[in-house]
Enzyme design. Sequence first.
Site, short mmCIF file in Angstrom:
data_model
loop_
_atom_site.label_atom_id
_atom_site.label_comp_id
_atom_site.label_asym_id
_atom_site.label_seq_id
_atom_site.Cartn_x
_atom_site.Cartn_y
_atom_site.Cartn_z
N ASN A 159 0.80 -1.22 0.00
CA ASN A 159 0.00 0.00 0.00
C ASN A 159 0.83 1.28 0.00
O ASN A 159 0.31 2.35 -0.22
CB ASN A 159 -0.95 0.00 1.20
N SER A 207 -11.03 -5.42 0.79
CA SER A 207 -11.70 -4.28 1.41
C SER A 207 -12.54 -3.53 0.39
O SER A 207 -12.14 -3.40 -0.77
CB SER A 207 -10.66 -3.34 2.02
N CYS A 335 -2.90 4.90 8.05
CA CYS A 335 -3.14 4.45 9.42
C CYS A 335 -2.02 4.88 10.35
O CYS A 335 -2.15 4.80 11.56
CB CYS A 335 -3.27 2.94 9.46
C1 LIG Z 1 -6.29 -0.13 3.57
C2 LIG Z 1 -5.57 -1.41 3.78
C3 LIG Z 1 -5.91 -2.27 4.83
C4 LIG Z 1 -7.00 -1.93 5.82
O1 LIG Z 1 -8.26 -2.04 5.20
P1 LIG Z 1 -9.57 -1.50 5.96
O2 LIG Z 1 -10.68 -2.05 5.11
O3 LIG Z 1 -9.48 -0.02 5.92
O4 LIG Z 1 -9.57 -2.05 7.32
C5 LIG Z 1 -5.21 -3.45 4.95
N1 LIG Z 1 -4.23 -3.78 4.10
C6 LIG Z 1 -3.87 -2.99 3.09
C7 LIG Z 1 -2.79 -3.40 2.16
C8 LIG Z 1 -4.52 -1.76 2.89
O5 LIG Z 1 -4.16 -0.98 1.89
#
Ligand SMILES: *Cc1c(COP(=O)(O)O)cnc(C)c1O
Length: 392
Positions: A159, A207, A335
């Site tokens: 990410n 997600s 985050c």
């Molecule tokens: C955004 C993200 C998450 C968290 O996802 P949520 O649905 O916001 O809890 C986990 N892993 C990766 C790689 C992300 O980009």
Amino acid sequence: MSQSNGQEQPIYMDHHATTPTDERVVEAMQPYFTEVFGNPSSNDHTYGAEAGQAVQRARSQIAEAINADPSEIVFTSGATEANNLAIDGVVEHYAEPGAHLITCVTEHKAVLDPCKDLREAGYDVTFLPVDHQGMIDLDDLRDAIRPGTVLISLMAANNEIGVLHPLTEIGQIAKEHEVLFHTDATQALNYIPLDVEAMNIDLMSLSGHKIYGPKGIGALYVSGISPTVRLKEQIRGGGQEKGRRSGTLNVPAIVGFGKAVEIAIEEQAEEVERVRELREELWEQMRAKIDDIKLNGHPEKRLPNNLNIALPGIEAQALVVQTKNRIALSRGSACTTDSVEASHVIRSISNNGDEEFSSFRLGIGRTTSKNSIDPAVDVLATAVRRMKKVKL
Ligand SMILES: *Cc1c(COP(=O)(O)O)cnc(C)c1O
């Protein structure tokens, strides 16, 4: 887009943090708030049955996108919960004390934190290192596997730096050693064809809000056939999702998530080409207009919508703040950006330079058009020039 005061909205280049919900998704969700509002677990009347059918349709849409069976999809509140459920759920079901897991230093915190907690609790965890481009060495992975290894958790696409892990090769290694393979495919779902069967993936986190669906919804794919993966449930109660995740299903969000997945897959090939071209244009212009600029991560094995850039000597946090009224970008994981802490991903690929403080991420997406590129580069190049002048 413009705000009510007439001022232009900043150019949005933070699609790794979240994406706007697609209008078609919002439209698909609408009836499930007011008309079809039944509880899908209430089978005794048409209200519940209709909601149940909508959930089944979404389950099928998501399963089809990753070549799974609908029964293998467990709805969660997002990828964070899916990652927690995969890791804690597998370990608590299968593992004897002293059991072993393998993950990687560049994973999302929703994988790293459960792994660190398990280490505290007495489990053994290998955090594989990455090279300066963010790639793991598959020989390191093979060497780390041993009797007692229960799970490999390696993300599909990073990410922050967009780096893609070789899922097929990892799945093959996991299968050969009879170790379960979990992958966090949150960022990959938009752009990378995923096939849980061909890639030997046992668990996969997804997600909604990273793929133009609603926030607060996600899913964990849990292989139901060869192997049948069992999980210790982490949220207990009414036994929904075949006991794997209790709680009344969020029907509108599930419907929206299903629709968002369907659209993402339908438009994937075209959208990959479109964003890749825009990303290349953005990078070429940035390189032409800003001296001493460096790409973090792998030049080819990366998401087509991702750039992560180091500007030696420039404090990235100051750049982000100074340009925030014109462009929305981020230094790294949404985050962790509330803290001044440097990115753990950039730190792990850093070449002893100041990359962890001088790096920022550009994530383009459906809101990005050709018209976004010139102004974005202008804003950034001007700000960098000013920052360098102040330093002299
Ligand atoms: C955004 C993200 C998450 C968290 O996802 P949520 O649905 O916001 O809890 C986990 N892993 C990766 C790689 C992300 O980009």
